[in-house]
Structure formats: C-alpha cells, structure tokens
Design an enzyme around this catalytic site. Structure first.
Site, short mmCIF file in Angstrom:
data_model
loop_
_atom_site.label_atom_id
_atom_site.label_comp_id
_atom_site.label_asym_id
_atom_site.label_seq_id
_atom_site.Cartn_x
_atom_site.Cartn_y
_atom_site.Cartn_z
N GLN A 39 -0.75 0.18 -5.55
CA GLN A 39 -1.74 -0.30 -4.69
C GLN A 39 -2.23 1.04 -3.94
O GLN A 39 -1.31 1.78 -3.31
CB GLN A 39 -1.32 -1.50 -3.90
CG GLN A 39 -2.50 -1.69 -2.86
CD GLN A 39 -2.22 -3.02 -1.95
OE1 GLN A 39 -1.16 -3.81 -2.44
NE2 GLN A 39 -2.90 -3.53 -0.92
N ASP A 40 -3.61 1.28 -4.00
CA ASP A 40 -4.10 2.48 -2.72
C ASP A 40 -3.51 3.55 -3.42
O ASP A 40 -3.04 4.72 -2.83
CB ASP A 40 -3.57 2.16 -1.62
CG ASP A 40 -4.49 1.07 -0.94
OD1 ASP A 40 -4.97 0.55 -1.68
OD2 ASP A 40 -4.20 1.03 0.23
N ASP A 48 -7.26 -1.91 -5.69
CA ASP A 48 -7.98 -0.80 -4.79
C ASP A 48 -7.51 0.56 -5.07
O ASP A 48 -7.37 1.22 -4.21
CB ASP A 48 -7.91 -1.25 -3.45
CG ASP A 48 -8.13 -2.76 -3.07
OD1 ASP A 48 -9.04 -3.13 -4.01
OD2 ASP A 48 -7.80 -3.15 -2.08
N GLN A 80 0.79 -1.29 -0.04
CA GLN A 80 0.18 -0.04 -0.08
C GLN A 80 0.86 1.31 -0.07
O GLN A 80 1.79 1.51 0.97
CB GLN A 80 -1.04 -0.19 1.34
CG GLN A 80 -1.86 -1.06 1.33
CD GLN A 80 -1.53 -2.24 2.15
OE1 GLN A 80 -0.12 -2.75 2.27
NE2 GLN A 80 -2.07 -2.80 3.29
N ARG A 90 -14.45 -3.83 -5.27
CA ARG A 90 -14.57 -5.01 -4.16
C ARG A 90 -14.84 -4.23 -2.92
O ARG A 90 -14.26 -3.17 -2.47
CB ARG A 90 -13.62 -5.83 -4.08
CG ARG A 90 -12.25 -5.24 -3.40
CD ARG A 90 -11.11 -6.38 -3.25
NE ARG A 90 -9.80 -6.10 -2.92
CZ ARG A 90 -8.82 -6.57 -2.57
NH1 ARG A 90 -9.14 -7.85 -2.20
NH2 ARG A 90 -7.80 -5.79 -2.13
#
Length: 517
Positions: free
Chosen positions: A334-335, A356, A312, A423
C-alpha cells in the site's frame, strides 16, 4: 489538546487596518474574481504590509503573494515553538511533519517572488500547487496517526484559501514576472556550462562511491550524502552506489539539490526499509528513500519497503522539482510510490503494489514502465490515488505507453482481485492512461470511488488508445469526470512536452523520453 489548540492560532495574527493606497472597494472588486473573496478582502485591507497600488492583474498577484508569504512565515514561526508541547510520540511525529512542510511552503512561495530569478506562469503554478499540497499533507498526518484534527480548519483556512485564490488568478495567464532567461532554455537553471558534457554522458563520473563491503570511501548512502557539503556551488553531485543491500532510511532535504544516485541495476543495488503507519510513522515519513531537493536523478536502483501489506508503507517519496528516474524498481504494497509534488518523470521503471500504490499530487509522467499489481490482504487493488485538491493545481498522473499486469509471482492470484486504475483521493483527482497495455486483471468498470460521490463530478480520469484485454471502455463508469479521450489534441495535454515541460529540462538528465504521443 493543548498542542492542537495552539496550532489553531498559527494563521491568526494581530492586524492593524491599512488599505495601503487602495480603497476597500477597489480591493473588494479584485477579490470578487477569486474563489475565496472574504479572506482575500480581509488580509489585503487589514494587514500592516504596504502592497502598493493594485491597478492591474500582476499587481494583484504580487499583493496576494506578499500576503501568503507573510501568513506562511507566521505559521512556520509558531510551529517551531510547538515541539516542547507535544504530549506523545504521535503528536511529535505530526508536529515534525508539519514543521518541515511549512518550511518547504515558505521556500516555494519565496521563489515566486525572488527578484533575482524570473518566475514563469508555469513555475508559479507549480510551486504554489506544491505549497497547497504541503498543507494537505500536514492534515493527512493527523488522520494517519489518529491525532484529533477537529481544529484543522482553523489552522489551515487562511493560507489555503489565499493560495487557492492565487492559483485561480494565475491559471491560464501569460508569464507574470517574465519567462526563463534565454541561457536556461533547454537546460534547467542548475545546469552550469561545465556540467553539460558530464550530464549528457552515458556513464557520468562519480564524485563518491558507496560500497557496503568497504571497498570504497563510504559504506552507507547516508554517509556519502553527508559528504555533499564538501562540493563547491550547486553543481551536479554523482553518487555511485555499488551492488548490495543497503538497509537505510534516507531523506534528501531541500538544501541538497542536484543529487544523482547511480546504482548497478535493478535487483543489484537495493535500498530497503520497513517504516509504516502501523509502526507509528506518518505516511509522509514512512518512505525508505525520500527526496525534496530539486534536480534529483536516480538510475539503476531498487527501492523497497518491506513492512508488508497491512498498512501504508512508502518505498519512495519525491517532492523534487525537475526530477527523473530511469530503470529503477519501487517495491511495496500500500502506497509504494509517493509522487508528492512538483514535476517528475519516470522511464522504464517497475512499480509494485496493491492499494493506491502510485499516489500523490505531483505533475508526474510514467513512460514505458511496468506497473505490477500484487496479491494483498483484500480482494480489491487500486493502481493510483491522485491528490489534486484544487482545480487550478497543474498536477496529475500520466501513465504513457506502460504495461499494467500482475506481478510475476502473483499471476495466478491477482486476476481474482478486483483491480482498478484509480480512485480519487482528493476532489479534483486527475489521472490518465494513454497508449498503455492493460491486462485482463483490470475490472471492466475501470475506476473506483472513494466513498464521496461529489468527487465523481469534479475529477478528471481519462483513457486514450489503450490496448490489452482490460482496455475496453464499453463498461466503464458513467461519471461526469470520466473521459474516453478520442482527440489527440486532448491527449497531448498529458504528454512530457505539455504536462511537465520536459523538453526544457529532461535532455540534461540523459534519460530517454518521448516528447509527444
């Protein structure tokens, strides 16, 4: 585990019975209408604060807010004493996050009860949603760094439950403490009459200029932000950041309101950092640029996190209410983009990532943006992870008239990656894609579970009149919470006008927007 045991006492105080003019049966009757009646009854009947007579719903809401504020202030006060008891860097990092988040929670609750400012029902729901999100974020920090969190339920239950009760009682109601005053309609409260001409101009005059090569007063953005203390009042403060690469981690706190960063364009003005969870940061603090102060505007800037695809690593985080982003690029894996809380609007922006990479619990609308899926370390990408933890939070992610495709340098590789629209990070996750172009890289199922199937009944995922090779809904998931939206009235709920009340504050930012569908 001394720090965690002490944290468990944050919401536990010493109380003296006092029903404050209301019988216990009357309080129990009001509390029975909430999702969590037991803490409601306990705190309204066993606190030494005088809540006055509770005869009508507004009286009950005021009493709940008073109790929430008392409990949140108690938590903040105790948290302040914990720093010296942290045993290692991980505990210090989590403590620092929680302290900041508790302080922000108190601030948001305070402005729902401020007698000098009328608070609309929508404002109250927004700021209470943010307060609850802050508590969730504190918990997430424990998970990020592997700090034992077995005492977390004892830490958070009281305040979280009380906020949840207040969200439920306020949801769907009329303005409880009055609507915004007439002179604020069409402009947010921070816009002063003398600022309106400046804000509506295409090229607002800069208060300060930043140039890394030394041709301006400041070489770094951080130094320019430090100069904001010289301004008078809370008027808009414009910082022009000239072309160049600025290796800085910038945190614009809650006291720095109405800041505008103007760059020379995507790929020209670049802010870059490399903090990550793998490198010892929490997700919350890994952001290259983070902003909490209300009324933030960003235009013509690229913001990167170069930590790489294995952890992250946030490029940008916003908890700024009534914030707008125009022709900016957010680049990570990611993130990438943490739309943490409050009301946000993104227009003609580029967002790059893998897992994400648009996430958080703001009420955020992305309009006319390019959303680019990148090649990462796994065979699965997820565009969004929305974090609504309470069904009455007025939050969610709305993707409107955007283009979803593979990143320009990864067109050959990304189609082989199973790419999903989102998600559910939290049980009431809410995300919609409307009138957007979905490329063939989108998996036919469309959406991916987090592993806890209970959320599939409580989430809200929707698709409305999308186009492109990945837009067919014939093989989409059959979850109770998934909706192929066919009603324009239903889709309108997620527009700029309805979802973030944009017509009342976006005109002042000079960022173009489409109000409806």
């Amino acid at each position: 585990m001394k720090i965690l045991l002490f944290l468990a006492t944050l919401f536990v105080g010493v109380f003296h019975p006092c029903v404050c003019g209301n019988t216990k049966s009357e309080i129990a009757s009001w509390c029975s209408q909430t999702p969590h009646p037991q803490p409601c009854i306990h705190f309204l009947t066993n606190t030494n604060s005088n809540h006055g007579s509770i005869k009508q719903k507004p009286d009950f809401l005021k009493a709940l807010l008073k109790v929430i504020l008392d409990r949140a202030e108690h938590a903040r006060s105790n948290t302040q004493t914990l720093g010296s008891q942290c045993r290692n860097d991980k505990e210090k990092a989590v403590w620092a996050d929680c302290l900041e988040l508790y302080e922000n929670t108190v601030m948001n609750i305070n402005r729902t009860v401020d007698p000098d400012h009328k608070c609309s029902q929508v404002d109250m729901q927004t700021w209470l949603s943010t307060a609850l999100t802050n508590l969730d974020t504190c918990e997430s920090g424990l998970e990020d760094l592997g700090v034992s969190g077995h005492m977390w339920p004892l830490m958070s239950n009281n305040v979280s439950a009380l906020i949840s009760n207040t969200l439920a009682m306020n949801e769907g109601g009329e303005s409880v403490f009055g609507a915004p005053s007439p002179n604020n309609i069409g402009f947010p409260a921070w816009v002063k009459p003398g600022d309106r001409k400046l804000l509506q101009s295409k090229t607002p005059k800069a208060d300060v200029v930043v140039d890394k090569d030394g041709s301006a007063a400041y070489k770094t953005i951080g130094a320019a932000l430090a100069s904001t203390g010289k301004r008078s009042g809370s008027r808009r403060y414009v910082i022009h950041v000239k072309a160049g690469v600025y290796k800085e981690n910038i945190d614009i706190g809650s006291k720095l309101k109405n800041i505008m960063l103007v760059g020379d364009g995507i790929g020209k003005t670049i802010i870059t950092g490399s903090k990550s969870v793998r490198g010892g940061s929490t997700t919350y603090k890994s952001a290259t640029l983070a902003v909490v102060g209300d009324g933030f505007i960003c235009r013509g800037i690229t913001i990167k996190n170069t930590a790489g695809p294995k952890s992250q690593a946030v490029a940008f985080r916003s908890g700024s209410d009534l914030s707008a982003f125009y022709q900016c690029s957010f680049e990570g894996y990611q993130d990438t983009l943490y739309a943490h809380s409050n009301r946000q609007f993104y227009r003609q922006c580029d967002i790059y990532g893998t897992i994400d990479f648009i996430f958080g619990n703001a009420a955020a609308v992305f309009q006319n943006c390019n959303i680019y899926s990148r090649k990462g370390p796994t065979k699965t990408n997820t565009l969004t992870a929305q974090g609504r933890s309470d069904k009455n939070q007025n939050t969610g992610i709305s993707i409107h008239n955007c283009r979803i495709t593979a990143a320009p340098n990864d067109h050959k590789d990304v189609p082989r990656v199973r790419t999903y629209l989102g998600r559910p990070w939290r049980p009431y996750s809410r995300t919609v894609f409307m009138r957007s172009n979905l490329d063939k890289l989108i998996d036919p199922e469309g959406w991916m579970s987090w592993g806890d199937d209970s959320a599939l009944k409580t989430l809200y995922y929707g698709e409305y009149k999308n186009t492109g090779l990945g837009s067919s809904t014939s093989k989409r998931v059959d979850w109770k919470g998934f909706h192929v939206i066919t009603s324009g009235a239903e889709a309108t709920k997620f527009t700029v006008r309805k979802f973030i009340n944009g017509g009342n504050w976006l005109p002042a930012t000079n960022v173009p927007f489409t109000s409806g569908l």
